[in-house]
Design a protein around this motif. Structure first.
Motif, PDB file in Angstrom:
ATOM      1  N   PRO A  82      70.711  46.398 -17.275  1.00 22.13           N
ATOM      2  CA  PRO A  82      69.313  45.998 -17.073  1.00 22.13           C
ATOM      3  C   PRO A  82      68.385  46.611 -18.121  1.00 22.13           C
ATOM      4  CG  PRO A  82      69.959  47.626 -15.437  1.00 22.13           C
ATOM      5  CD  PRO A  82      71.211  47.220 -16.159  1.00 22.13           C
ATOM      6  N   VAL A  83      68.743  47.815 -18.595  1.00 20.33           N
ATOM      7  CA  VAL A  83      67.987  48.503 -19.638  1.00 20.33           C
ATOM      8  C   VAL A  83      68.959  49.273 -20.527  1.00 20.33           C
ATOM      9  CG1 VAL A  83      65.779  48.778 -18.416  1.00 20.33           C
ATOM     10  CG2 VAL A  83      67.603  50.463 -18.080  1.00 20.33           C
ATOM     11  N   VAL A  84      68.496  49.612 -21.721  1.00 25.25           N
ATOM     12  CA  VAL A  84      69.263  50.484 -22.604  1.00 25.25           C
ATOM     13  C   VAL A  84      68.821  51.916 -22.327  1.00 25.25           C
ATOM     14  CG1 VAL A  84      69.699  51.149 -24.995  1.00 25.25           C
ATOM     15  CG2 VAL A  84      69.537  48.729 -24.382  1.00 25.25           C
ATOM     16  N   TRP A  85      69.764  52.760 -21.960  1.00 27.73           N
ATOM     17  CA  TRP A  85      69.473  54.161 -21.625  1.00 27.73           C
ATOM     18  C   TRP A  85      70.356  55.079 -22.460  1.00 27.73           C
ATOM     19  CZ3 TRP A  85      72.649  57.904 -19.065  1.00 27.73           C
ATOM     20  CH2 TRP A  85      71.992  59.082 -18.702  1.00 27.73           C
ATOM     21  N   CYS A 104      63.602  50.201 -27.448  1.00 30.78           N
ATOM     22  CA  CYS A 104      64.883  49.499 -27.292  1.00 30.78           C
ATOM     23  C   CYS A 104      64.960  48.665 -26.016  1.00 30.78           C
ATOM     24  CB  CYS A 104      66.038  50.496 -27.318  1.00 30.78           C
ATOM     25  SG  CYS A 104      66.229  51.330 -28.911  1.00 30.78           S
ATOM     26  N   ASN A 105      63.834  48.486 -25.340  1.00 26.07           N
ATOM     27  CA  ASN A 105      63.835  47.723 -24.095  1.00 26.07           C
ATOM     28  C   ASN A 105      62.672  46.737 -24.052  1.00 26.07           C
ATOM     29  OD1 ASN A 105      66.029  48.830 -22.203  1.00 26.07           O
ATOM     30  ND2 ASN A 105      65.051  50.701 -22.959  1.00 26.07           N
ATOM     31  N   GLY A 106      62.855  45.686 -23.237  1.00 26.54           N
ATOM     32  CA  GLY A 106      61.796  44.713 -23.035  1.00 26.54           C
ATOM     33  C   GLY A 106      61.411  43.985 -24.309  1.00 26.54           C
ATOM     34  N   GLU A 107      60.143  43.586 -24.385  1.00 28.97           N
ATOM     35  CA  GLU A 107      59.639  42.829 -25.523  1.00 28.97           C
ATOM     36  C   GLU A 107      59.648  43.627 -26.812  1.00 28.97           C
ATOM     37  OE1 GLU A 107      58.508  39.536 -25.827  1.00 28.97           O
ATOM     38  OE2 GLU A 107      59.620  39.415 -23.950  1.00 28.97           O
ATOM     39  N   TYR A 111      60.633  43.807 -32.255  1.00 35.87           N
ATOM     40  CA  TYR A 111      59.980  44.421 -33.411  1.00 35.87           C
ATOM     41  C   TYR A 111      60.905  45.347 -34.201  1.00 35.87           C
ATOM     42  CZ  TYR A 111      55.874  42.738 -30.919  1.00 35.87           C
ATOM     43  OH  TYR A 111      54.970  41.940 -30.270  1.00 35.87           O
ATOM     44  N   ILE A 112      62.156  45.437 -33.783  1.00 36.66           N
ATOM     45  CA  ILE A 112      63.132  46.250 -34.520  1.00 36.66           C
ATOM     46  C   ILE A 112      63.627  45.445 -35.711  1.00 36.66           C
ATOM     47  CG2 ILE A 112      65.371  47.412 -34.418  1.00 36.66           C
ATOM     48  CD1 ILE A 112      64.912  47.835 -31.422  1.00 36.66           C
ATOM     49  N   GLU A 113      63.424  45.965 -36.903  1.00 33.30           N
ATOM     50  CA  GLU A 113      63.806  45.248 -38.117  1.00 33.30           C
ATOM     51  C   GLU A 113      65.323  45.261 -38.279  1.00 33.30           C
ATOM     52  OE1 GLU A 113      61.455  47.385 -40.906  1.00 33.30           O
ATOM     53  OE2 GLU A 113      59.581  46.398 -40.304  1.00 33.30           O
ATOM     54  N   LEU A 122      71.673  50.897 -32.709  1.00 31.97           N
ATOM     55  CA  LEU A 122      71.913  50.047 -31.538  1.00 31.97           C
ATOM     56  C   LEU A 122      73.214  49.264 -31.678  1.00 31.97           C
ATOM     57  CD1 LEU A 122      68.368  48.647 -30.685  1.00 31.97           C
ATOM     58  CD2 LEU A 122      69.797  50.141 -29.275  1.00 31.97           C
ATOM     59  N   LYS A 123      73.477  48.741 -32.854  1.00 33.78           N
ATOM     60  CA  LYS A 123      74.714  47.984 -33.077  1.00 33.78           C
ATOM     61  C   LYS A 123      75.930  48.864 -32.832  1.00 33.78           C
ATOM     62  CE  LYS A 123      77.117  45.131 -36.509  1.00 33.78           C
ATOM     63  NZ  LYS A 123      77.062  44.559 -37.879  1.00 33.78           N
ATOM     64  N   ALA A 124      75.837  50.128 -33.234  1.00 33.66           N
ATOM     65  CA  ALA A 124      76.971  51.037 -33.092  1.00 33.66           C
ATOM     66  C   ALA A 124      77.141  51.571 -31.676  1.00 33.66           C
ATOM     67  CB  ALA A 124      76.805  52.216 -34.059  1.00 33.66           C
TER      68      ALA A 124
END
Length: 239
Positions: A82-85, A104-107, A111-113, A122-124
């Motif tokens: 549900p969220v990134v923690w 890293c959550n929601g809208e 905005y993360i380039e 995040l990818k890792a």
């Protein structure tokens, strides 16, 4: 606050300029900015739409209560969360974790380039369980360098040691993009906390019902100068 790791960072000052510089270094669009919230009781002082809210307060009792609770430690990972923690394993870096939780959550994720430091982290880490995700942050030289740069800025005196005890702690409120639930995110607790609040269309994380949760911490702080609140907002133009 103490964390189960030998790594420690200098604590961040609760300062929008410091937070925003870190956002830029991590590869977040300059449209997204942190701003001070000066009053919970005057609607005109609450910025909207707020994509996240970062609360700074003396949290010893809150953390001790969570540690003693029977709540199971969070073990989620992957796209169904549900969220990134992020579990906090870097001492005195609660400000960094609050920033990461907010962006890293929601809208705010929009905005993360795609070629920035945060996108790579995040990818890792997204598909890893909390322990693996924590190690990705611990082992990131780019993250450590960016944090060290901004931690030396601001108006407050910098502690002599990154291991020094501090009297304040950061937590973050976000809305889940999956179900609209408001979560309280704190890397020093056992996992993300679903507050039970669900935002309706037109509401954000500084709507009155979420402000009610934040106000409880403000009341318990009882005038402590280490209490403050920042909002993450879209200011609409690149700078």
């Amino acid at each position: 606050m103490p964390s189960p790791s030998t790594k420690a960072f200098l604590p961040l000052e609760s300062n929008p300029e410091v937070f925003n510089e870190l956002l830029r270094m991590l590869g977040v669009s300059s449209r997204l900015q942190f701003e001070d919230v000066f009053s919970l009781d005057e609607p005109d002082f609450l910025p909207h739409p707020a994509l996240a809210a970062v609360l700074v307060f003396p949290a010893d009792d809150v953390l001790k209560a969570d540690a003693a609770s029977e709540r199971e430690a969070y073990a989620g990972s992957g796209a169904d969360e549900p969220v990134v923690w992020f579990r906090q394993t870097i001492q005195n870096a609660c400000g960094l974790y609050a920033i990461l939780h907010g962006v890293c959550n929601g809208e705010a994720v929009r905005y993360i380039e795609p070629d920035g430091v945060l996108a790579r982290l995040l990818k890792a880490s997204t598909n890893l369980p909390p322990e693996g995700r924590a190690r990705v942050l611990e082992e990131s030289a780019e993250l450590e360098k960016a944090h060290a740069t901004v931690a030396l800025k601001g108006d407050s005196a910098v502690p002599e040691s990154a291991e020094a005890e501090v009297e304040f702690h950061y937590i973050c409120y976000v809305m889940s993009a999956k179900d609209g639930h408001v979560f309280e995110l704190d890397g020093d607790r056992k996992g993300p906390i679903d507050t039970g609040l669900v935002l309706s269309e037109g509401e954000d994380v500084l709507c009155e019902k979420v402000v009610g949760l934040i106000r409880k911490y403000a009341d318990e702080a009882d005038g402590n100068l280490n209490f403050s609140l920042l909002a993450l907002v879209d200011r609409g133009s690149e700078s």
